[in-house]
Design a protein around this motif. Sequence first.
Motif, PDB file in Angstrom:
ATOM      1  N   PHE A 167       0.828  -1.199   0.000  1.00  0.00           N
ATOM      2  CA  PHE A 167       0.000   0.000   0.000  1.00  0.00           C
ATOM      3  C   PHE A 167       0.866   1.253   0.000  1.00  0.00           C
ATOM      4  O   PHE A 167       0.580   2.221  -0.699  1.00  0.00           O
ATOM      5  N   TRP A 168       1.982   1.230   0.765  1.00  0.00           N
ATOM      6  CA  TRP A 168       2.882   2.390   0.784  1.00  0.00           C
ATOM      7  C   TRP A 168       3.558   2.553  -0.574  1.00  0.00           C
ATOM      8  O   TRP A 168       3.730   3.666  -1.061  1.00  0.00           O
ATOM      9  N   LEU A 169       3.920   1.430  -1.194  1.00  0.00           N
ATOM     10  CA  LEU A 169       4.589   1.497  -2.503  1.00  0.00           C
ATOM     11  C   LEU A 169       3.677   2.064  -3.580  1.00  0.00           C
ATOM     12  O   LEU A 169       4.155   2.650  -4.549  1.00  0.00           O
ATOM     13  N   MET A 170       2.388   1.892  -3.424  1.00  0.00           N
ATOM     14  CA  MET A 170       1.452   2.386  -4.436  1.00  0.00           C
ATOM     15  C   MET A 170       1.017   3.822  -4.174  1.00  0.00           C
ATOM     16  O   MET A 170       0.305   4.397  -4.981  1.00  0.00           O
ATOM     17  N   GLY A 171       1.428   4.386  -3.056  1.00  0.00           N
ATOM     18  CA  GLY A 171       1.148   5.788  -2.768  1.00  0.00           C
ATOM     19  C   GLY A 171      -0.270   6.039  -2.310  1.00  0.00           C
ATOM     20  O   GLY A 171      -1.224   5.478  -2.865  1.00  0.00           O
ATOM     21  N   SER A 172      -0.434   6.870  -1.296  1.00  0.00           N
ATOM     22  CA  SER A 172      -1.765   7.181  -0.797  1.00  0.00           C
ATOM     23  C   SER A 172      -1.710   8.413   0.085  1.00  0.00           C
ATOM     24  O   SER A 172      -0.688   8.701   0.717  1.00  0.00           O
ATOM     25  N   LEU A 173      -2.822   9.137   0.128  1.00  0.00           N
ATOM     26  CA  LEU A 173      -2.972  10.271   1.031  1.00  0.00           C
ATOM     27  C   LEU A 173      -3.948   9.970   2.157  1.00  0.00           C
ATOM     28  O   LEU A 173      -4.275  10.853   2.951  1.00  0.00           O
ATOM     29  N   ALA A 174      -4.390   8.720   2.239  1.00  0.00           N
ATOM     30  CA  ALA A 174      -5.373   8.334   3.244  1.00  0.00           C
ATOM     31  C   ALA A 174      -4.771   8.421   4.645  1.00  0.00           C
ATOM     32  O   ALA A 174      -3.580   8.147   4.851  1.00  0.00           O
ATOM     33  N   LEU A 175      -5.611   8.804   5.606  1.00  0.00           N
ATOM     34  CA  LEU A 175      -5.237   8.844   7.026  1.00  0.00           C
ATOM     35  C   LEU A 175      -4.034   9.744   7.283  1.00  0.00           C
ATOM     36  O   LEU A 175      -3.181   9.446   8.121  1.00  0.00           O
ATOM     37  N   ARG A 176      -3.943  10.832   6.538  1.00  0.00           N
ATOM     38  CA  ARG A 176      -2.881  11.808   6.750  1.00  0.00           C
ATOM     39  C   ARG A 176      -3.497  13.090   7.304  1.00  0.00           C
ATOM     40  O   ARG A 176      -4.344  13.693   6.663  1.00  0.00           O
ATOM     41  N   GLY A 177      -3.062  13.481   8.485  1.00  0.00           N
ATOM     42  CA  GLY A 177      -3.616  14.667   9.126  1.00  0.00           C
ATOM     43  C   GLY A 177      -2.862  15.932   8.769  1.00  0.00           C
ATOM     44  O   GLY A 177      -1.962  15.943   7.917  1.00  0.00           O
ATOM     45  N   TRP A 178      -3.219  17.026   9.467  1.00  0.00           N
ATOM     46  CA  TRP A 178      -2.623  18.323   9.188  1.00  0.00           C
ATOM     47  C   TRP A 178      -1.120  18.340   9.442  1.00  0.00           C
ATOM     48  O   TRP A 178      -0.387  19.113   8.818  1.00  0.00           O
ATOM     49  N   GLU A 179      -0.642  17.492  10.364  1.00  0.00           N
ATOM     50  CA  GLU A 179       0.788  17.540  10.707  1.00  0.00           C
ATOM     51  C   GLU A 179       1.680  17.193   9.517  1.00  0.00           C
ATOM     52  O   GLU A 179       2.805  17.686   9.421  1.00  0.00           O
ATOM     53  N   PHE A 180       1.201  16.364   8.604  1.00  0.00           N
ATOM     54  CA  PHE A 180       1.996  16.015   7.422  1.00  0.00           C
ATOM     55  C   PHE A 180       2.128  17.220   6.485  1.00  0.00           C
ATOM     56  O   PHE A 180       3.179  17.438   5.888  1.00  0.00           O
ATOM     57  N   SER A 181       1.059  17.991   6.345  1.00  0.00           N
ATOM     58  CA  SER A 181       1.131  19.198   5.520  1.00  0.00           C
ATOM     59  C   SER A 181       2.053  20.236   6.146  1.00  0.00           C
ATOM     60  O   SER A 181       2.803  20.928   5.442  1.00  0.00           O
ATOM     61  N   ILE A 182       2.006  20.325   7.473  1.00  0.00           N
ATOM     62  CA  ILE A 182       2.850  21.298   8.168  1.00  0.00           C
ATOM     63  C   ILE A 182       4.326  20.980   7.964  1.00  0.00           C
ATOM     64  O   ILE A 182       5.149  21.883   7.777  1.00  0.00           O
ATOM     65  N   ILE A 183       4.684  19.700   7.989  1.00  0.00           N
ATOM     66  CA  ILE A 183       6.087  19.335   7.818  1.00  0.00           C
ATOM     67  C   ILE A 183       6.528  19.462   6.367  1.00  0.00           C
ATOM     68  O   ILE A 183       7.695  19.719   6.069  1.00  0.00           O
ATOM     69  N   LEU A 184       5.600  19.286   5.408  1.00  0.00           N
ATOM     70  CA  LEU A 184       5.957  19.323   3.994  1.00  0.00           C
ATOM     71  C   LEU A 184       6.048  20.752   3.450  1.00  0.00           C
ATOM     72  O   LEU A 184       6.857  21.034   2.555  1.00  0.00           O
ATOM     73  N   PHE A 185       5.233  21.652   3.989  1.00  0.00           N
ATOM     74  CA  PHE A 185       5.166  23.009   3.450  1.00  0.00           C
ATOM     75  C   PHE A 185       6.511  23.743   3.441  1.00  0.00           C
ATOM     76  O   PHE A 185       6.849  24.394   2.442  1.00  0.00           O
ATOM     77  N   PRO A 186       7.324  23.683   4.509  1.00  0.00           N
ATOM     78  CA  PRO A 186       8.614  24.392   4.457  1.00  0.00           C
ATOM     79  C   PRO A 186       9.521  23.920   3.333  1.00  0.00           C
ATOM     80  O   PRO A 186      10.240  24.723   2.726  1.00  0.00           O
ATOM     81  N   TYR A 187       9.516  22.606   3.034  1.00  0.00           N
ATOM     82  CA  TYR A 187      10.321  22.095   1.924  1.00  0.00           C
ATOM     83  C   TYR A 187       9.879  22.727   0.613  1.00  0.00           C
ATOM     84  O   TYR A 187      10.699  23.147  -0.203  1.00  0.00           O
ATOM     85  N   LEU A 188       8.555  22.779   0.416  1.00  0.00           N
ATOM     86  CA  LEU A 188       8.030  23.363  -0.822  1.00  0.00           C
ATOM     87  C   LEU A 188       8.347  24.851  -0.897  1.00  0.00           C
ATOM     88  O   LEU A 188       8.802  25.336  -1.947  1.00  0.00           O
ATOM     89  N   PHE A 189       8.141  25.562   0.185  1.00  0.00           N
ATOM     90  CA  PHE A 189       8.332  27.011   0.180  1.00  0.00           C
ATOM     91  C   PHE A 189       9.793  27.382  -0.098  1.00  0.00           C
ATOM     92  O   PHE A 189      10.094  28.180  -0.995  1.00  0.00           O
ATOM     93  N   ILE A 190      10.702  26.766   0.651  1.00  0.00           N
ATOM     94  CA  ILE A 190      12.130  27.077   0.476  1.00  0.00           C
ATOM     95  C   ILE A 190      12.613  26.609  -0.897  1.00  0.00           C
ATOM     96  O   ILE A 190      13.343  27.329  -1.596  1.00  0.00           O
ATOM     97  N   GLY A 191      12.206  25.408  -1.278  1.00  0.00           N
ATOM     98  CA  GLY A 191      12.618  24.887  -2.582  1.00  0.00           C
ATOM     99  C   GLY A 191      12.120  25.741  -3.725  1.00  0.00           C
ATOM    100  O   GLY A 191      12.840  25.978  -4.700  1.00  0.00           O
TER     101      GLY A 191
END
Length: 346
Positions: free
Chosen positions: A191-215
């Motif tokens: 399931f992880w190998l096939m990719g999914s956004l299921a059961l992902r809360g706000w904390e995942f977006s919070i950790i990902l946003f700085p990478y996107l912004f700086i990049g």
Amino acid sequence: MKHKLLLWGGAGILLLLLSIVVSLSMGSAHIPLLQVWRILLHQLPLVGQHISVDWPISSEKIILEVRFPRIILGILVGACLSLAGTGFQGVLRNPLADPFTLGVATGASVGAAFLILFGIQFLWLGQWTVPIVAFLSGILSLLFVFKLAGIQGKFRVETVILSGVVVQAFLGSIVSFMITLSDDVINRIVFWLMGSLALRGWEFSIILFPYLFIGFIVLLGYGRVLNLFALGERQAAHLGVNVDRSKWIVLIFSTLISAAAVSVAGVIGFVGLIVPHLIRLLVGPDYRLILPLSVLFGAIYVLWADTIARMLLNPQEIPLGVITAFIGAPFFAYLLSKNKKMTDHS
């Protein structure tokens, strides 16, 4: 350039906002579009007090606690993968380059599968153990690709894609071997190998946003340099570009962005391949336009791919990576065929 950016950027922002609202209304529990708008507007500080609450509390919880976090994460993942793909394609001058074909996604999957196989995915940092280890293994795999493609400390652009395919195949075999050993946890790994956004809360977006912004800030600053790379490295050097330093900066930040996205959402292939190429067809070869528009339309692409994954066999959910691969694999074949014809003619 500014006219094109305003035109396509404005259209993209409107399409993204409309897509968010429509996607929020879709699911096993259908919520009318007007009600979605009212629930969202009710959360705004000044506007919300003028909107009376006449909807079920369950609808508000579904929108704000289940669907909205997933949609925002999908937007960020799509933006990251598209931005990284644009950076890879700009430096390598190859439309076939993206985080998937360069081995970043497969490298990240090795680390994640290892943790899941031995049941230590929550051992050190709780739910963040898998994303962090996947992030590190994705970076290491791309460094190995560069090493394999290099001669005397400098990597050869012509062999990076081939090296990525080789490394991806090797790492993929390791993951397949771990799957054969995982009787109890095989479903989790697959399931992880096939990719999914299921059961992902706000904390995942919070950790990902700085990478996107700086990049995004860094890569946008190299938009002109990527335009000069299109002329060839020698010509770019004659025009004052520090070629080696520029290449490494763009590649490192593209790797960080893509590894971060894969680490929180699993392997979602071909996003960084398709979106930059389509944007290039729409607005031309100027990377000062391609970079911001790839972020915008990559977000829309993954948002709708995830909506299809949720709705196509509702209530059963299809892994997101299956949808993107179903669209992306034929597109990859088309690009490969197109490149081969151009090479044959030249």
